[in-house]
Design a protein around this motif. Sequence first.
Motif, PDB file in Angstrom:
ATOM      1  N   ARG A  46       0.967  -1.137  -0.069  1.00 12.19           N
ATOM      2  CA  ARG A  46      -0.055   0.033   0.024  1.00 12.19           C
ATOM      3  C   ARG A  46       0.846   1.270   0.106  1.00 12.19           C
ATOM      4  NH1 ARG A  46      -1.189   3.612   2.975  1.00 12.19           N
ATOM      5  NH2 ARG A  46      -0.445   2.787   4.849  1.00 12.19           N
ATOM      6  N   ASP A  49      -2.412   5.959  -1.744  1.00 13.46           N
ATOM      7  CA  ASP A  49      -3.655   5.377  -2.199  1.00 13.46           C
ATOM      8  C   ASP A  49      -3.837   4.382  -3.077  1.00 13.46           C
ATOM      9  OD1 ASP A  49      -3.074   7.223  -4.272  1.00 13.46           O
ATOM     10  OD2 ASP A  49      -4.846   8.050  -4.347  1.00 13.46           O
ATOM     11  N   GLN A  50      -2.369   3.682  -3.450  1.00 16.22           N
ATOM     12  CA  GLN A  50      -2.208   2.892  -4.330  1.00 16.22           C
ATOM     13  C   GLN A  50      -1.834   1.400  -3.997  1.00 16.22           C
ATOM     14  OE1 GLN A  50       0.722   5.004  -6.784  1.00 16.22           O
ATOM     15  NE2 GLN A  50      -0.492   4.442  -8.488  1.00 16.22           N
ATOM     16  N   VAL A  52      -0.186  -2.326  -4.692  1.00 12.93           N
ATOM     17  CA  VAL A  52       0.541  -2.929  -5.767  1.00 12.93           C
ATOM     18  C   VAL A  52       0.820  -4.471  -5.302  1.00 12.93           C
ATOM     19  CG1 VAL A  52       2.767  -2.669  -6.917  1.00 12.93           C
ATOM     20  CG2 VAL A  52       1.644  -0.514  -6.257  1.00 12.93           C
ATOM     21  N   GLN A  57       4.281  -5.428 -11.044  1.00 15.62           N
ATOM     22  CA  GLN A  57       3.578  -4.217 -10.666  1.00 15.62           C
ATOM     23  C   GLN A  57       4.676  -3.354  -9.952  1.00 15.62           C
ATOM     24  OE1 GLN A  57      -0.362  -4.857  -8.714  1.00 15.62           O
ATOM     25  NE2 GLN A  57      -0.855  -6.003 -10.458  1.00 15.62           N
ATOM     26  N   PHE A  61       5.160   0.526 -10.877  1.00 12.46           N
ATOM     27  CA  PHE A  61       4.864   1.604 -10.355  1.00 12.46           C
ATOM     28  C   PHE A  61       6.205   2.352 -10.125  1.00 12.46           C
ATOM     29  CE2 PHE A  61       5.497   3.172  -6.191  1.00 12.46           C
ATOM     30  CZ  PHE A  61       4.208   4.068  -5.845  1.00 12.46           C
TER      31      PHE A  61
END
Length: 156
Positions: A46, A49-50, A52, A57, A61
């Motif tokens: 976390r 607010d994302q 992954v 990923q 990111f």
Amino acid sequence: MPNTLSLTPPFNLDSALAKVRAAEDAWNSQNPQRVAQAYSLDSVWRNRDQFVRGREQIERFLCTKWQRELDYRLAKSLWAFSEHRIAVRFQYEYRLADGSWYRAYGNENWEFDADGLMRRREASINDVAIAAKDRKFTWAPGTPRPASGFEIDDVR
């Protein structure tokens, strides 16, 4: 009895400090592939607010992050640790393409598997606009933070 320099759990003070510095150095390299290798294949993040999941990923990111956050420089410090968890606080500075500078303040909670790969990362981060003249982290981009002179003892 584990080797005090081992970067695998269970952590002691020396190994927790070394793990934090290794993570900081990797992130300062701004090499998404290098950074992603420190995470388990099924790692869960976390980040603000994302959310992954997994190395692929994570790499995507980080590529996006460092395309946006230019001249990135990071300093981390150990906050607390247990046998397989580490908490850090950090600050990093970056500029956007429009030339505006920011310092990000944050905390991370890390959980590791038996091989020392991070399987969980929870990051809470706030950004504060700064003037270019107020930057603290001015070492060469893409390189490790020098051993002294760039600590994060103050909160501003």
